[in-house]
Design an enzyme around this catalytic site. Structure first.
Site, PDB file in Angstrom:
ATOM      1  N   GLU A 128       0.826  -1.212   0.000  1.00 23.10           N
ATOM      2  CA  GLU A 128       0.000   0.000   0.000  1.00 23.10           C
ATOM      3  C   GLU A 128       0.857   1.258   0.000  1.00 23.10           C
ATOM      4  O   GLU A 128       0.485   2.279  -0.569  1.00 23.10           O
ATOM      5  CB  GLU A 128      -0.940  -0.002   1.218  1.00 23.10           C
ATOM      6  CG  GLU A 128      -2.021  -1.058   1.156  1.00 23.10           C
ATOM      7  CD  GLU A 128      -2.943  -0.851  -0.028  1.00 23.10           C
ATOM      8  OE1 GLU A 128      -2.570  -1.282  -1.143  1.00 23.10           O
ATOM      9  OE2 GLU A 128      -4.013  -0.267   0.135  1.00 23.10           O
ATOM     10  N   THR A 181      -5.739  11.288  -6.905  1.00 21.56           N
ATOM     11  CA  THR A 181      -5.478  11.067  -5.480  1.00 21.56           C
ATOM     12  C   THR A 181      -5.018  12.370  -4.829  1.00 21.56           C
ATOM     13  O   THR A 181      -5.404  12.684  -3.701  1.00 21.56           O
ATOM     14  CB  THR A 181      -4.390   9.981  -5.298  1.00 21.56           C
ATOM     15  OG1 THR A 181      -4.725   8.912  -6.167  1.00 21.56           O
ATOM     16  CG2 THR A 181      -4.327   9.476  -3.877  1.00 21.56           C
TER      17      THR A 181
END
Ligand code: ADP
Length: 307
Positions: A128, A181
């Site tokens: 991640e 993002t």
């Protein structure tokens, strides 16, 4: 056992009032992966179907998560990975998390389970970190443990699995728009008021309590995000209409899935979740925005062996 074919589930992070701490695991949406022991040491990604993503070990979250796990072991062999993506990257339903979690879960199975679920979460978190810059666990934890997961603390890592009531279903709609993002991060504010934190904590406690007691009304009343949704929802066209129509149709509540643009709703029963799916699509039909829509019960196990 030298090879495993697995289902690596999609996940919904945040779940309205649980920003950065809560996540849930989906059952019918996810990737497939094949993980195979090979004589050569290290991790090799040999196939990636369905999405245009890097196959270099150090640029793919599956490779990074797998290498992190290998560092803790002294093996005389390695692994190769085939990834069949059904989850679109950047959709907000844990595309990278499915690959990170699936890799370490399958490697652990093939090695005779030397690691605990919590250790697997910490390896998957490194994947991640590659995808988003921070080693967050709110998607990989539910992908590995199933049900809902609460990250009570990162230092030390303390993750609690919370059982989902058996009739709880999720509907997820993914409008085919790109939300950067950087934009979904930049709209967040770094400070919140005492009033906002009181409202958020009350709802988070209510949601957890509702899950343990299968109190669907309480779950619905608690699906409220005082802090992030008002800021992030402006990046998702049609958000307000989709949310309102889902609730008017009978959903318990609705909100942004992860950092969006997917929108989720929770419902009691599959029939209602399917009705809600139909309602949610109407808005995007009107707005002429393409979408994917999924209905899923909550997956109580996480990653699983298939085929
Ligand atoms: P979301 O949670 O919104 O679905 P992600 O957090 O999964 O999105 O982010 C996807 C990012 O991770 C993309 O930049 C993509 O290039 C990168 N990435 C690297 N490896 C993978 C992988 N195996 N699967 C999905 N995304 C990956």
């Amino acid at each position: 056992m030298n090879e495993l074919k697995i289902f690596a589930p999609a996940t919904i992070a945040n779940v309205s009032c649980g920003f950065d701490v809560l996540g849930l695991c989906l059952d019918t949406v996810g990737d497939e992966m094949i993980i195979r022991k090979i004589a050569e040491k290290g991790i090799k990604i040999t196939k990636l179907v369905g999405q245009d993503l890097p196959m270099e070990t150090d640029k793919n979250v599956a490779g990074v998560a797998g290498l992190t796990m290998l560092e803790k072991l002294d093996l005389n062999h390695g692994f190769e990975i085939e990834i069949y993506k059904n989850i679109k990257a950047g959709s907000g339903i844990g595309s990278s998390a499915a690959s990170s979690a699936g890799t370490v879960w399958a490697m652990n199975e093939l090695l005779g389970k030397p690691f605990t679920a919590k250790e697997l979460v910490s390896f998957a978190m490194e994947g991640e970190k590659l995808a988003s810059g921070t080693a967050h666990a709110d998607n990989v934890a539910p992908a590995l443990l199933g049900d809902f997961t609460l990250i009570r603390s990162y230092t030390p890592l303390d993750i609690i699995k919370i059982p989902a009531p058996s009739k709880l279903y999720a509907t997820v709609i993914h409008p085919q728009i790109e939300v950067k993002t950087s934009d979904s991060r930049s709209v967040l504010k770094q400070n919140i008021s005492l009033k906002e934190s009181i409202i958020q904590i009350g709802n988070l406690g209510g949601l957890i309590s509702g899950l343990y007691t299968s109190d669907y009304d309480l779950i619905g009343r608690s699906l409220h995000d005082e802090i992030v949704e008002p800021l992030r929802s402006i990046l998702i066209p049609g958000f307000k209409e989709v949310k309102e129509s889902a609730i008017a149709c009978g959903a318990l509540g609705a909100g942004i899935s992860g950092s969006g643009p997917s929108i989720f709703a929770l419902s009691k029963g599959k029939e209602m979740a399917e009705k809600v799916a139909k309602t949610m699509t109407e808005t995007y039909k009107t707005l002429n925005i393409d979408y994917d829509v999924h209905v899923s019960k909550i997956n109580s196990k996480g990653c699983r062996i298939i085929g």
